[in-house]
Scaffold this active site. Structure first.
Site, mmCIF file in Angstrom:
data_model
loop_
_atom_site.group_PDB
_atom_site.id
_atom_site.type_symbol
_atom_site.label_atom_id
_atom_site.label_comp_id
_atom_site.label_asym_id
_atom_site.label_seq_id
_atom_site.Cartn_x
_atom_site.Cartn_y
_atom_site.Cartn_z
ATOM 1 N N HIS A 91 0.860 -1.181 0.000
ATOM 2 C CA HIS A 91 0.000 0.000 0.000
ATOM 3 C C HIS A 91 0.900 1.236 0.000
ATOM 4 C CE1 HIS A 91 -3.834 2.069 1.737
ATOM 5 N NE2 HIS A 91 -3.111 2.924 1.062
ATOM 6 N N GLU B 78 -2.540 -1.559 -3.186
ATOM 7 C CA GLU B 78 -3.630 -0.830 -2.550
ATOM 8 C C GLU B 78 -3.294 0.655 -2.492
ATOM 9 O OE1 GLU B 78 -4.053 -2.461 1.364
ATOM 10 O OE2 GLU B 78 -5.382 -4.016 0.598
ATOM 11 N N HIS C 227 -7.632 -5.838 7.217
ATOM 12 C CA HIS C 227 -7.326 -4.812 8.226
ATOM 13 C C HIS C 227 -7.547 -5.349 9.638
ATOM 14 C CE1 HIS C 227 -5.969 -0.663 8.925
ATOM 15 N NE2 HIS C 227 -6.465 -0.914 10.114
HETATM 16 C C1 DXP Z 1 -6.371 -0.957 3.388
HETATM 17 C C2 DXP Z 1 -5.901 -1.552 4.663
HETATM 18 O O1 DXP Z 1 -6.620 -1.744 5.590
HETATM 19 C C3 DXP Z 1 -4.518 -1.913 4.767
HETATM 20 O O2 DXP Z 1 -4.206 -2.617 3.642
HETATM 21 C C4 DXP Z 1 -3.574 -0.771 4.752
HETATM 22 O O3 DXP Z 1 -2.566 -1.047 3.838
HETATM 23 C C5 DXP Z 1 -2.918 -0.606 6.065
HETATM 24 O O4 DXP Z 1 -2.058 0.493 5.887
HETATM 25 P P1 DXP Z 1 -0.830 0.707 6.891
HETATM 26 O O5 DXP Z 1 0.065 -0.494 6.735
HETATM 27 O O6 DXP Z 1 -0.242 1.996 6.408
HETATM 28 O O7 DXP Z 1 -1.440 0.778 8.276
HETATM 29 N N1 LIG Z 2 -6.047 -4.697 3.090
HETATM 30 C C1 LIG Z 2 -5.557 -5.072 4.381
HETATM 31 C C2 LIG Z 2 -4.078 -5.233 4.333
HETATM 32 O O1 LIG Z 2 -3.479 -5.285 3.268
HETATM 33 C C3 LIG Z 2 -3.313 -5.353 5.584
HETATM 34 O O2 LIG Z 2 -3.971 -4.793 6.675
HETATM 35 P P1 LIG Z 2 -3.265 -5.068 8.096
HETATM 36 O O3 LIG Z 2 -3.201 -6.562 8.265
HETATM 37 O O4 LIG Z 2 -1.898 -4.459 8.023
HETATM 38 O O5 LIG Z 2 -4.175 -4.418 9.107
#
Ligand code: DXP
Ligand SMILES: NCC(=O)COP(=O)(O)O
Length: 241
Positions: A43, A74, A195
């Site tokens: 992301h 993402e 998440h």
């Molecule tokens: C969209 C989501 O919930 C996660 O994929 C996000 O990538 C978390 O981002 P951080 O790792 O910056 O917390």
């Molecule tokens: N889309 C969720 C993700 O890629 C990871 O979320 P998290 O496990 O870091 O909260």
């Protein structure tokens, strides 16, 4: 069986904290795939605090050695993000309505409000053969709108599920997520989730079989500090098999 896509944001965060390429994100992606993970998620945020745009190109190159495995990028569809995604052409792009200054992702799309902006973006990504996912709160009534703007899948935002997991609301909240997943599937959307999922809570969510893919990063990285990276990836695969 639910696919596991491991989010390497926190490996990027550790790397960036010392200004050297250690840990190497691509090496960790290779290690993750070699343990059997279906895919890699990153992301890249506008400030590139953890995953960078360069990581996207580098992981895409790595995945050419792993036919059938996937890259999921993402992020919020700003101009730079779209430029990178349209060049990298990942298997999947998950659009997330994050403000650049957010600490982390904390809400799904308001598709009714943002549909005019989303529709052409989704069309452009799909024209390149990229599967498009919308990050959504688990509201069954909103799934039709996600479909109407052209999404292939939704990703259910699972922080509320994770927060309820060790409480007496666990069963009712899980039921809400299953209902949202069924509502999406009933109109031809596949369902991802992510998440705050972890080794303890991921099994209950995925047991009914409605979730195609989970993307997990933060908890997995923390759990790996105790159990070891390879062991944790294998433990998630066991939970999801
Ligand atoms: C969209 C989501 O919930 C996660 O994929 C996000 O990538 C978390 O981002 P951080 O790792 O910056 O917390
Ligand atoms: N889309 C969720 C993700 O890629 C990871 O979320 P998290 O496990 O870091 O909260």
């Amino acid at each position: 069986m639910t696919h596991l896509s491991v989010n390497l944001n926190k490996i990027g965060l550790l790397r960036n904290s010392r200004g050297r390429d250690y840990p190497n994100v691509v090496a960790m992606a290779k290690r993750t795939l070699d343990q059997g993970a279906f895919g890699i998620t990153i992301h890249p945020r506008p400030d590139q605090r953890h995953a960078t745009y360069k990581d996207a190109y580098d992981i895409k190159t790595l995945l050419q050695q792993y036919p059938g495995r996937e890259l999921n990028i993402e992020g919020f569809p700003d101009a730079k993000f779209l430029e990178v995604v349209l060049e990298v052409v990942p298997d999947q792009c998950t659009l997330v309505p994050d403000d650049p200054n957010q600490l982390t992702s904390d809400h799904g799309w308001n598709v009714a409000r943002d549909q005019d902006a989303l529709r052409p973006v989704i069309a452009k990504l799909r024209d390149k053969g990229i599967r498009v996912v919308l990050f959504m709160d688990p509201v069954p009534e909103n799934m039709t709108l996600a479909k109407s703007v052209g999404a292939d899948r939704v990703e259910l935002y699972t922080e509320a599920y994770a927060n309820a997991y060790h409480t007496d609301q666990q069963a009712s909240v899980n039921e809400e997520y299953q209902e949202a997943a069924l509502a999406a599937k009933s109109i031809g959307l596949e369902v991802n989730a992510g998440h705050d999922l972890d080794l303890e809570n991921v099994g209950l969510l995925c047991a009914p079989g409605h979730i195609t893919e989970v993307s997990i990063g933060h908890a997995l990285t923390v759990e790996a500090l105790e159990l070891g990276w390879d062991n944790v990836v294998k433990a998630y695969l066991d939970q999801l098999s």
